[in-house]
Scaffold this motif. Structure first.
Motif, mmCIF file in Angstrom:
data_model
loop_
_atom_site.group_PDB
_atom_site.id
_atom_site.type_symbol
_atom_site.label_atom_id
_atom_site.label_comp_id
_atom_site.label_asym_id
_atom_site.label_seq_id
_atom_site.Cartn_x
_atom_site.Cartn_y
_atom_site.Cartn_z
ATOM 1 N N ASN A 128 6.106 -23.415 92.307
ATOM 2 C CA ASN A 128 7.525 -23.413 92.687
ATOM 3 C C ASN A 128 8.422 -22.963 91.541
ATOM 4 O O ASN A 128 8.056 -23.061 90.372
ATOM 5 C CB ASN A 128 7.957 -24.821 93.139
ATOM 6 C CG ASN A 128 7.311 -25.231 94.441
ATOM 7 O OD1 ASN A 128 7.727 -24.811 95.514
ATOM 8 N ND2 ASN A 128 6.264 -26.042 94.354
ATOM 9 N N THR A 129 9.616 -22.528 91.902
ATOM 10 C CA THR A 129 10.612 -22.147 90.893
ATOM 11 C C THR A 129 11.312 -23.379 90.333
ATOM 12 O O THR A 129 11.568 -23.465 89.129
ATOM 13 C CB THR A 129 11.661 -21.193 91.501
ATOM 14 O OG1 THR A 129 10.988 -20.046 92.027
ATOM 15 C CG2 THR A 129 12.676 -20.742 90.459
ATOM 16 N N ILE A 130 11.613 -24.346 91.205
ATOM 17 C CA ILE A 130 12.265 -25.588 90.764
ATOM 18 C C ILE A 130 11.454 -26.779 91.283
ATOM 19 O O ILE A 130 11.126 -26.831 92.474
ATOM 20 C CB ILE A 130 13.716 -25.685 91.285
ATOM 21 C CG1 ILE A 130 14.561 -24.505 90.777
ATOM 22 C CG2 ILE A 130 14.357 -27.004 90.871
ATOM 23 C CD1 ILE A 130 15.952 -24.437 91.378
ATOM 24 N N VAL A 131 11.151 -27.702 90.389
ATOM 25 C CA VAL A 131 10.423 -28.918 90.775
ATOM 26 C C VAL A 131 11.195 -30.133 90.264
ATOM 27 O O VAL A 131 11.662 -30.152 89.118
ATOM 28 C CB VAL A 131 8.989 -28.924 90.207
ATOM 29 C CG1 VAL A 131 8.326 -30.285 90.415
ATOM 30 C CG2 VAL A 131 8.152 -27.834 90.860
ATOM 31 N N ILE A 232 13.042 -24.139 81.803
ATOM 32 C CA ILE A 232 14.127 -25.081 81.533
ATOM 33 C C ILE A 232 13.744 -26.464 82.064
ATOM 34 O O ILE A 232 13.303 -26.588 83.210
ATOM 35 C CB ILE A 232 15.432 -24.622 82.220
ATOM 36 C CG1 ILE A 232 15.656 -23.130 81.975
ATOM 37 C CG2 ILE A 232 16.610 -25.421 81.742
ATOM 38 C CD1 ILE A 232 16.358 -22.432 83.106
ATOM 39 N N ILE A 233 13.926 -27.471 81.233
ATOM 40 C CA ILE A 233 13.639 -28.848 81.647
ATOM 41 C C ILE A 233 14.910 -29.677 81.524
ATOM 42 O O ILE A 233 15.518 -29.728 80.449
ATOM 43 C CB ILE A 233 12.522 -29.473 80.789
ATOM 44 C CG1 ILE A 233 11.219 -28.676 80.938
ATOM 45 C CG2 ILE A 233 12.293 -30.941 81.184
ATOM 46 C CD1 ILE A 233 10.141 -29.072 79.948
ATOM 47 N N GLY A 255 13.369 -14.698 86.547
ATOM 48 C CA GLY A 255 12.152 -14.961 85.780
ATOM 49 C C GLY A 255 12.084 -16.341 85.175
ATOM 50 O O GLY A 255 11.243 -16.595 84.300
ATOM 51 N N SER A 256 12.956 -17.244 85.623
ATOM 52 C CA SER A 256 12.986 -18.591 85.049
ATOM 53 C C SER A 256 12.348 -19.615 85.975
ATOM 54 O O SER A 256 12.197 -19.386 87.179
ATOM 55 C CB SER A 256 14.425 -19.013 84.739
ATOM 56 O OG SER A 256 14.922 -18.294 83.636
ATOM 57 N N VAL A 287 14.001 -26.831 101.063
ATOM 58 C CA VAL A 287 14.410 -25.486 100.641
ATOM 59 C C VAL A 287 13.211 -24.788 100.002
ATOM 60 O O VAL A 287 12.538 -25.353 99.131
ATOM 61 C CB VAL A 287 15.595 -25.545 99.644
ATOM 62 C CG1 VAL A 287 15.914 -24.152 99.098
ATOM 63 C CG2 VAL A 287 16.821 -26.146 100.309
ATOM 64 N N GLU A 288 12.936 -23.556 100.431
ATOM 65 C CA GLU A 288 11.786 -22.809 99.929
ATOM 66 C C GLU A 288 11.915 -22.562 98.420
ATOM 67 O O GLU A 288 12.986 -22.214 97.923
ATOM 68 C CB GLU A 288 11.683 -21.461 100.654
ATOM 69 C CG GLU A 288 10.393 -20.715 100.355
ATOM 70 C CD GLU A 288 10.273 -19.410 101.130
ATOM 71 O OE1 GLU A 288 9.435 -18.590 100.746
ATOM 72 O OE2 GLU A 288 11.043 -19.226 102.105
ATOM 73 N N GLY A 289 10.796 -22.762 97.700
ATOM 74 C CA GLY A 289 10.798 -22.565 96.247
ATOM 75 C C GLY A 289 11.168 -23.801 95.461
ATOM 76 O O GLY A 289 11.167 -23.788 94.228
ATOM 77 N N ILE A 290 11.507 -24.882 96.198
ATOM 78 C CA ILE A 290 11.876 -26.160 95.550
ATOM 79 C C ILE A 290 10.961 -27.249 96.093
ATOM 80 O O ILE A 290 10.706 -27.314 97.295
ATOM 81 C CB ILE A 290 13.351 -26.523 95.836
ATOM 82 C CG1 ILE A 290 14.290 -25.463 95.234
ATOM 83 C CG2 ILE A 290 13.687 -27.907 95.284
ATOM 84 C CD1 ILE A 290 15.747 -25.668 95.573
#
Length: 329
Positions: A128-131, A232-233, A255-256, A287-290
């Motif tokens: 995923n992009t965001i977790v 990023i955290i 790309g993040s 939400v897709e990617g999360i």
């Protein structure tokens, strides 16, 4: 009445047997006491006797412990108690063991997941992009996120690591601390510094900090920026306001990847202020990617007393909620 049976399992060598049994047989005693079975060893064989259902459970736990030993693990009381706590649960066979190598520290120590919850967390970060990693203290939320950031940086998947957390103090006041703003917020960023230092080693850590490749900063410093090609955290996210959470999530550039960690039972915001981490779960679920990953007291990998403390607090909070609901009725 349930039948009393006996089952045997072969142990390949004396080193494996010593690892399995533990110092003064502590590992085997935990299984015996928990499942009310008798476990003895004779030559290259372990014999388990007791009621059939209990023997089957003990056999399953010992087989998993032997698999951990095959993967180079030193068995601890914590390993044994964790496997006993999930014994009999419907765990997907494709999950295999709760081991997932993240990276190797500068000193050559492997960083791995230790529970199925941690394993799911790592896998979610990969895809995923965001977790959002939500759970109590000691579950490895921040440390594993930093390890994944270092892994991505070493593999050149990202060119920067950015670690941030809100400068909300747990019952203290920033104004009373000496120095400028950076000096004041440094104590709140210290856990992030420590994790990076431990994983990267002092030389790589200092070099990358000086080059600006690694940035550790309070959340307020993120405003107005677009963070491209970065890992990023956001740590201690339970102490963000909804506005701060939205601001952070909209900083993520091309790309993040972002990991947001927090414990919604330890909110230090002023009374009456909403937590951004609590609210975001209602807004971004599905939400897709999360992805949201929830860790529990079972995933605590600190001192076992920490797990007991967390469990005690959860029981107390549940009692308080029940009493409040009864009063409303």
């Amino acid at each position: 009445m349930e039948a009393v049976i006996e089952k045997n399992i072969e142990i390949p060598d004396i080193e494996t047997e010593m690892n399995l049994f533990g110092q003064f047989d502590q590992n085997i005693r935990i299984i015996e006491d928990t499942l009310d079975v008798k476990i003895t060893n004779r030559e290259n064989e372990v014999k388990i006797s007791g009621f059939e259902s209990r023997v089957d459970q003990a056999l399953e736990v010992i087989q998993k412990l032997l698999e951990l030993i095959k993967h180079g693990e030193t068995i601890t009381a914590q390993n044994v108690k964790y496997l006993l706590s999930i014994n009999g649960e419907n765990i997907d066979e494709t999950d295999g063991l709760p081991l997932d190598l993240v990276c190797i520290t500068a000193r050559g120590k492997p960083i791995k997941s230790k529970t199925y919850g941690q394993k799911r967390y790592i896998e979610a970060i990969k895809r995923n992009t965001i977790v959002f990693g939500i759970g109590p203290a000691g579950t490895g939320k921040t440390f594993l996120a930093v390890a994944m950031a270092v892994k991505a940086f070493r593999e050149k998947a990202v060119s920067r690591i950015i670690l941030t957390r809100p400068a909300v103090e747990a019952g203290e006041r920033l104004g009373f601390l000496p120095g400028d703003l950076q000096n004041k917020v440094d104590p709140y960023l210290r856990p992030l510094y420590d994790a990076l230092y431990q994983i990267m080693g002092p030389e790589a850590y200092m070099t990358n900090m000086e080059k600006g490749i690694i940035e550790v900063a309070p959340l307020a410093y993120m405003r107005g920026r677009t963070l491209d090609d970065s890992f990023i955290i956001l740590d201690e996210a339970q102490n963000t306001t909804p506005e701060q959470m939205k601001m952070f999530l909209t900083r993520i550039g091309m790309g993040s990847k972002a990991v947001v960690t927090g414990d919604i039972t330890q909110i230090d915001l002023p009374r009456g202020k909403k937590s951004g981490l609590v609210e975001v779960q209602k807004i971004l679920q599905g939400v897709e990617g999360i992805e949201f990953v929830y860790l529990t007291g079972r995933d605590v990998v600190r001192h076992e007393l920490v797990q007991r403390i967390i469990d005690a607090y959860e029981q107390y909070e549940n009692r308080v909620r029940e009493e409040q609901e009864k009063e409303k009725e």
